[in-house]
Design a protein around this motif. Structure first.
Motif, PDB file in Angstrom:
ATOM      1  N   VAL A  22       0.847  -1.191   0.000  1.00 19.02           N
ATOM      2  CA  VAL A  22       0.000   0.000   0.000  1.00 19.02           C
ATOM      3  C   VAL A  22       0.883   1.241   0.000  1.00 19.02           C
ATOM      4  O   VAL A  22       2.014   1.217   0.510  1.00 19.02           O
ATOM      5  N   TYR A  23       0.390   2.304  -0.609  1.00 22.18           N
ATOM      6  CA  TYR A  23       1.101   3.589  -0.583  1.00 22.18           C
ATOM      7  C   TYR A  23       0.130   4.681  -0.984  1.00 22.18           C
ATOM      8  O   TYR A  23      -0.788   4.461  -1.770  1.00 22.18           O
TER       9      TYR A  23
ATOM     10  N   CYS B 109      -0.237   9.304  -6.155  1.00 28.00           N
ATOM     11  CA  CYS B 109      -1.354   8.369  -6.222  1.00 28.00           C
ATOM     12  C   CYS B 109      -1.518   7.594  -4.927  1.00 28.00           C
ATOM     13  O   CYS B 109      -0.675   7.676  -4.028  1.00 28.00           O
ATOM     14  N   ALA B 110      -2.610   6.853  -4.847  1.00 25.63           N
ATOM     15  CA  ALA B 110      -2.832   5.872  -3.780  1.00 25.63           C
ATOM     16  C   ALA B 110      -2.955   4.513  -4.453  1.00 25.63           C
ATOM     17  O   ALA B 110      -3.666   4.374  -5.448  1.00 25.63           O
TER      18      ALA B 110
ATOM     19  N   ILE C 250       5.228   2.505  -8.261  1.00 24.95           N
ATOM     20  CA  ILE C 250       4.262   3.147  -9.154  1.00 24.95           C
ATOM     21  C   ILE C 250       4.224   4.658  -8.904  1.00 24.95           C
ATOM     22  O   ILE C 250       4.241   5.460  -9.837  1.00 24.95           O
ATOM     23  N   ALA C 251       4.182   5.028  -7.616  1.00 31.62           N
ATOM     24  CA  ALA C 251       4.181   6.460  -7.273  1.00 31.62           C
ATOM     25  C   ALA C 251       5.464   7.131  -7.747  1.00 31.62           C
ATOM     26  O   ALA C 251       5.438   8.245  -8.291  1.00 31.62           O
ATOM     27  N   ALA C 252       6.600   6.469  -7.559  1.00 29.84           N
ATOM     28  CA  ALA C 252       7.885   7.031  -7.965  1.00 29.84           C
ATOM     29  C   ALA C 252       7.977   7.159  -9.487  1.00 29.84           C
ATOM     30  O   ALA C 252       8.530   8.130 -10.009  1.00 29.84           O
TER      31      ALA C 252
ATOM     32  N   GLY D 188      -5.663   1.721  -8.162  1.00 27.18           N
ATOM     33  CA  GLY D 188      -5.032   2.999  -7.863  1.00 27.18           C
ATOM     34  C   GLY D 188      -5.910   4.178  -8.200  1.00 27.18           C
ATOM     35  O   GLY D 188      -6.838   4.072  -9.011  1.00 27.18           O
ATOM     36  N   ILE D 189      -5.611   5.301  -7.567  1.00 30.37           N
ATOM     37  CA  ILE D 189      -6.304   6.550  -7.850  1.00 30.37           C
ATOM     38  C   ILE D 189      -5.317   7.695  -7.682  1.00 30.37           C
ATOM     39  O   ILE D 189      -4.418   7.623  -6.833  1.00 30.37           O
TER      40      ILE D 189
END
Length: 290
Positions: A194-195, A201-202, A221-223, A255-256
């Motif tokens: 989770v992130y 994003c989440a 994914i966020a990076a 994700g969002i």
């Protein structure tokens, strides 16, 4: 997948989506919304989390969960608990406690009692279906995903955005059938299972945890979004469809982003998933195209 079973899963997904939507409609936070959505699925025997958790090699249940808020970057997580009815709710309490992020086992349960949680017997998580799953593979000495035969993973998660523009993600699981030695997967590990960060994003992950742990998938994914300046869809597909496939990791993510864009990315045959947006009908999907 019988039509009756499919109907049951879609109904359970709708119930979870409505639980989260209800929070958001009242002006509640994204963190509270994902908590309620995940708790709804933890209360169903259909998913490998909470009530429906799979059996360990010791013929009991060990649960994991985590949550992260995209505005504050606060997070809460637990693992190796055996008596918490809704692990995500305890993770939510930990998230608001500046003293902790990650608690495990008996310590987590002691903390839960001090916070007013009532512990349940481990037998609460028993189901004949899960016990038969264990018996069918125990002699093999292997560990298996909840839905190893049809590749629609049972770990549950939710992501949301609230009216303030804050995003959040949450994940909960019972782990692998026949797991040994206190094995812990990616679900309670911030950055892997989770992130959430309002700048990107989440993410909530499902799949074979060892691969997601090694790849730090949720954060990757966020990076990728941040450092390559690409969309959430492109980042998620790069990590899940390209990197994880080469790596041998099977599973997927929901994700969002802070604009409310929703993505589902998975390299398996299917993934139980659903979405709801203000003013739109609830959508649920199982396979690649529906």
């Amino acid at each position: 997948m019988t039509s009756e079973k499919e109907k049951g899963y879609r109904s359970a997904l709708e119930t979870a989506l409505k639980a989260g939507e209800k929070i958001l409609e009242k002006g509640g936070s994204a963190s509270d919304a994902v908590t309620e959505a995940v708790a709804s699925m933890e209360d169903s025997e259909l998913f490998n989390a909470g009530k429906g958790s799979v059996f360990t090699n010791n013929e009991d249940h060990e649960l994991e969960a985590s949550i992260m808020d995209g505005k504050t970057l606060n997070a809460g997580a637990i693992c190796s608990v055996k008596h918490i009815k809704n692990p995500i709710k305890l993770s939510r309490v930990i998230m608001d406690d500046p003293e902790f992020v990650f608690l495990a086992g008996e310590g987590a349960e002691e903390y839960a009692e001090k916070k007013g949680f009532s512990l349940v017997s481990n037998d609460y998580f028993f189901s004949e279906f899960r016990y038969n799953q264990l018996k069918s593979i125990k002699n093999e000495g292997s560990m298996k995903l909840d839905h190893d035969s049809d590749k629609k993973f049972g770990t549950v998660g939710a992501v949301a955005i609230d009216k303030y523009g804050t995003i959040a993600g949450a994940t909960s699981t019972g782990g692998l059938t026949n797991k040994k030695y206190g094995r812990i997967g990616d679900s309670p590990v911030i950055g892997s299972g989770v992130y959430a960060d309002n700048e990107t994003c989440a993410i909530s992950c499902t799949g074979y945890g060892e691969f997601f742990l090694r790849a730090v998938t949720a954060y990757d994914i966020a990076a990728t979004m941040k450092y390559k300046n690409v969309s959430l869809q492109k980042a998620a597909d790069e990590v899940i469809i390209e990197k994880m496939t080469r790596f041998g990791g099977e599973g997927g993510v929901i994700g969002i982003d802070s604009s409310g864009n929703i993505v589902f990315s998975f390299n398996s045959e299917g993934m139980y998933r659903g979405m709801v947006k203000e003013g739109e009908e609830i959508k649920t999907m199982i396979y690649k195209d529906n």
